[in-house]
Structures are given as C-alpha cells and as structure tokens.
Write a protein that holds these residues in place. Structure first.
Motif, short mmCIF file in Angstrom:
data_model
loop_
_atom_site.label_atom_id
_atom_site.label_comp_id
_atom_site.label_asym_id
_atom_site.label_seq_id
_atom_site.Cartn_x
_atom_site.Cartn_y
_atom_site.Cartn_z
N PRO A 22 0.82 -1.23 0.00
CA PRO A 22 0.00 0.00 0.00
C PRO A 22 0.85 1.27 0.00
O PRO A 22 0.51 2.25 -0.68
CB PRO A 22 -0.81 -0.12 1.30
N ARG A 23 1.97 1.26 0.68
CA ARG A 23 2.81 2.46 0.68
C ARG A 23 3.41 2.70 -0.71
O ARG A 23 3.55 3.85 -1.14
CB ARG A 23 3.90 2.35 1.73
N MET A 32 0.68 4.16 -2.79
CA MET A 32 0.38 5.53 -2.40
C MET A 32 1.41 6.53 -2.92
O MET A 32 1.08 7.67 -3.22
CB MET A 32 0.24 5.63 -0.88
N ASP A 85 0.11 9.67 -4.94
CA ASP A 85 0.31 10.99 -4.33
C ASP A 85 0.75 11.98 -5.41
O ASP A 85 1.79 11.79 -6.03
CB ASP A 85 1.39 10.84 -3.24
N LEU A 122 0.10 0.34 6.67
CA LEU A 122 -0.66 1.57 6.71
C LEU A 122 -1.47 1.62 8.01
O LEU A 122 -2.24 0.70 8.30
CB LEU A 122 -1.60 1.55 5.51
N ASP A 133 -4.94 15.79 -0.02
CA ASP A 133 -4.62 14.35 0.01
C ASP A 133 -5.83 13.46 -0.26
O ASP A 133 -5.82 12.27 0.10
CB ASP A 133 -4.01 13.99 1.37
N LEU A 178 -5.42 9.85 -1.57
CA LEU A 178 -4.81 8.95 -0.60
C LEU A 178 -5.81 8.58 0.50
O LEU A 178 -5.87 7.43 0.95
CB LEU A 178 -3.58 9.62 0.01
N TYR A 200 -8.24 6.03 -0.93
CA TYR A 200 -7.57 4.72 -1.07
C TYR A 200 -7.46 4.05 0.30
O TYR A 200 -7.83 2.89 0.49
CB TYR A 200 -6.18 4.93 -1.69
N GLN A 201 -6.98 4.82 1.25
CA GLN A 201 -6.78 4.28 2.60
C GLN A 201 -8.12 3.88 3.22
O GLN A 201 -8.21 2.85 3.90
CB GLN A 201 -6.08 5.34 3.46
#
Ligand code: FES
Ligand SMILES: [Fe+2]
Length: 363
Positions: free
Chosen positions: A181-182, A185, A189, A329, A344, A347, A350-351
C-alpha cells in the motif's frame, strides 16, 4: 488526559517498532483475497519450475499441459521445495511436477499421482496433496490469488491492449523495503512532485494541490486531475521549457495496481503508465512497470529518454517510501498520520477503502 489521547499516545510509540505478529497476519489474511502479480510471464520457462514468494508464502510456479500452475512450494512428503524439482510426464496424468528429494509427482491440482517407493499393495495417501492456487497470465505477468474466491477480477488497465497503442518493455524494479500500500500511495500521491521530483514532474513555484475528482468504479478508485508540470519526456519531445497543463486519469486497482492515462492539454499524445505491485512480505514489495503510447508508433518501443526519466522518478520515490513507518498503513483512528483535505483526497479515499477491506489494520 482522556482515554482516546492515551491510546493515541501509545500508538505513536508502537509504530516505531515492527508490526505485531497479529497485525502482520491480519494484513496477510486480508491480502489473500486479491490477485497479485508474482513474476514476468517470460521468466517462467515451459519445462522448469520457479519459486516465488507472496505474502511470506513460498510458491512454486510451473507450466503444466499448457497452463500456468501455482502451488505451495513444499512437498507433502518431507517438505522439500518443489521449485527445485522438474516437470515430467506421468502416464495418465500428463505433465506433472516432480519433487527433487524422492521423486513424488504432483498433477496441476496439487494431487500426488505417483510415488516411486510405494509398495505394490499400498495406495497413494489421500492426504498427499499440496495446496494449489488460482493462477493466470495478463499484461505479460503471472498473477496468483491465494484464495479460491478472489474478491475482484483480474485488473484491467485502460487502453493498454488497444491496437493504436504501442507497448514499451515490461520492467521489474529491485524489491523495495516497503509495504505494497505504501508503494501504491507513492504513485498515487500527486503533491510530492515539487519536493521529490523537482524539475521532472514538479515545480516548487506550483506547490498547490490539483483539484481531484475521485470515484469508485467496481474494483477501481478513479481520480481525474489537471495539473501543471514542467515539460518532460512523458508529455512532449520538444524540450520546451514552459510548464504544461496535464490531464491525468489515475485508475487504482484495489489494492495493488495503479494506471495513469496522461495527456497534455491541447495534445493528442497519450501516454499510459502502469505499476503492479507484489506484496512479497509486509515490508517487501516488487514492482512491475509498463508503459504504452499512441504516438511515435514507427519508432522503437524503447524510448531511452523516457525510460531513464522513469528510473530517476522511481529511485527518488524509493528513498522516501522506504523511510516511512509504520510499515503497514495505520488505520485513521491512530492519528499517526495527518492526511490533509482536500490536497490528500485520493490517498484518503484509497486508505479508507483498504480499511474497509481489513488491509489497513491495527498496529
Ligand atoms: S520430500 Fe518430496 S518426495 Fe520426499
Ligand atoms: Fe513520486
């Protein structure tokens, strides 16, 4: 001091350590329900098995009777790695995978169909089965799902297979020390460009966030933006120093793919870039990367300037993403991170989706 603050205080410190075993396992459990890219299809020969790792599980990939097969990479006899074995034909069963240790052979469904040492009056044990998993090929990649019922279909990357687009080479980047996930992202971003990629896709004179239109579409999060970018090999060949207005449609296949449709305003040139990320472990991710274009169709698919710029962007991102903690995350309630609205928004959305699916989970 209220309870909520205390919880949050302790969370602020916990995240500096590695995630708890419970957190890692709950992340793996949630991620098992999705298709993951594990290998470039051309890296899997017809007659030799290959070992890969997905969510800390060792898998053997092989081609049996014309189809890609994925199994747990451990023989049921004494748990040797099947990926050290070989493909051979067993009468009545076609091509099978043979264990290197004592020669037990397994058919595509994971059943052991031949044991060389079996006494004449004995049957193959009913338990002599290796877990086998769904496997498929698409976009030059081999995809595996560890659950018999994937939550979503295989991803579809817009325009990539259309005849007026020319695909560049498929690329595989060295493993990042980061969670999947990072890694996604970092690609999603769109406000870090001026800081991490200044002069390439960012301009510190334009740090403002673009206006995002974000929606869910099936398994995808789709984001439309217009943003200002310095001229660069993705949007023009001119080396024109004036900044360009770029229209960008981003399609995030939950949880592990991202695809961009990039077009400078007033231009017919469209560039597609996609990434598909394999969660090898909670803190290791492997990115496959592809691009296509609808211009310069008469030129070689490999465009040196463009590809080198992409390498630079990825390397700049890698340093930042590998520095992020916690590895997984954190859920919003921990307040470990402070995403800003509206900058953001992609993001956050998504999160939020990952949290609904149990992927962004407790520490
Ligand atoms: S460990 Fe595989 S055949 Fe013995
Ligand atoms: Fe970046």
């Amino acid at each position: 001091m209220g309870t909520a603050t205390k919880t949050s205080d302790s969370a602020m410190h916990m995240h500096l350590r590695r995630p708890s075993e419970d957190a890692i396992q709950s992340y793996y459990t949630a991620m098992r329900r999705f298709w993951h890219p594990v290998l470039a299809a051309d890296e899997l020969p017809n007659d030799t098995p290959i070992g890969v790792e997905l969510l800390e599980e060792r898998l053997v990939l092989t081609r049996l009777n014309g189809a890609v097969v994925a199994m747990q990479d451990l023989c049921r006899h004494f748990q040797a790695q099947l990926s050290l074995g070989e493909v051979r034909t067993v009468a009545g069963h076609g091509q099978c995978l043979m264990c290197p240790y004592h020669g037990w052979s397994y058919s595509a469904d994971g059943r052991c169909v031949e044991i060389p040492q079996l006494a004449a009056d004995r049957q193959i044990p009913a338990d002599a089965v290796v877990p086998s998993y769904l496997a498929a090929e698409r976009y030059g990649l081999i995809w595996v799902c560890l659950d018999d019922n994937p939550l979503f279909e295989l991803p579809i990357f817009p325009h990539v297979n259309e005849p007026d687009f020319l695909a560049g080479p498929l690329r595989k980047y060295p493993t990042w020390k980061a969670s999947t996930p990072r890694a996604i992202m970092a690609a999603l971003d769109d406000t870090h460009g001026p800081w991490v990629h200044e002069g390439l896709v960012g301009d510190r004179n334009h740090p403002e966030s673009p206006e995002h239109k974000v929606r869910r579409d099936g398994r995808n999060l789709v984001i439309n933006i217009r943003m200002v970018q310095p001229d660069n090999p993705t949007i023009s060949e001119n080396g024109d120093p004036t900044a360009k207005i770029v229209n960008l449609t981003t399609t995030v296949g939950i949880p592990n793919t991202i695809h961009f449709t990039i077009r400078a305003e007033g231009s017919e040139r469209i560039t597609l870039i996609w990434q598909a990320v394999c969660p090898i472990r909670y803190n290791e991710s492997l990115t496959f990367w592809g691009s296509s274009r609808n211009y310069d169709l008469d030129k070689p698919a490999y465009n040196d300037k463009f590809e080198r710029m992409q390498d630079t962007l990825r390397e700049q991102d890698r340093v930042i993403v590998e520095s992020q903690r916690p590895w997984l995350l954190p859920p919003f309630w921990t307040k470990i991170e402070l995403p800003l609205r509206p900058a953001d928004l992609p993001l956050i959305e998504y999160q939020r989706w990952l949290e609904e699916l149990g992927i962004s989970t407790m520490l």
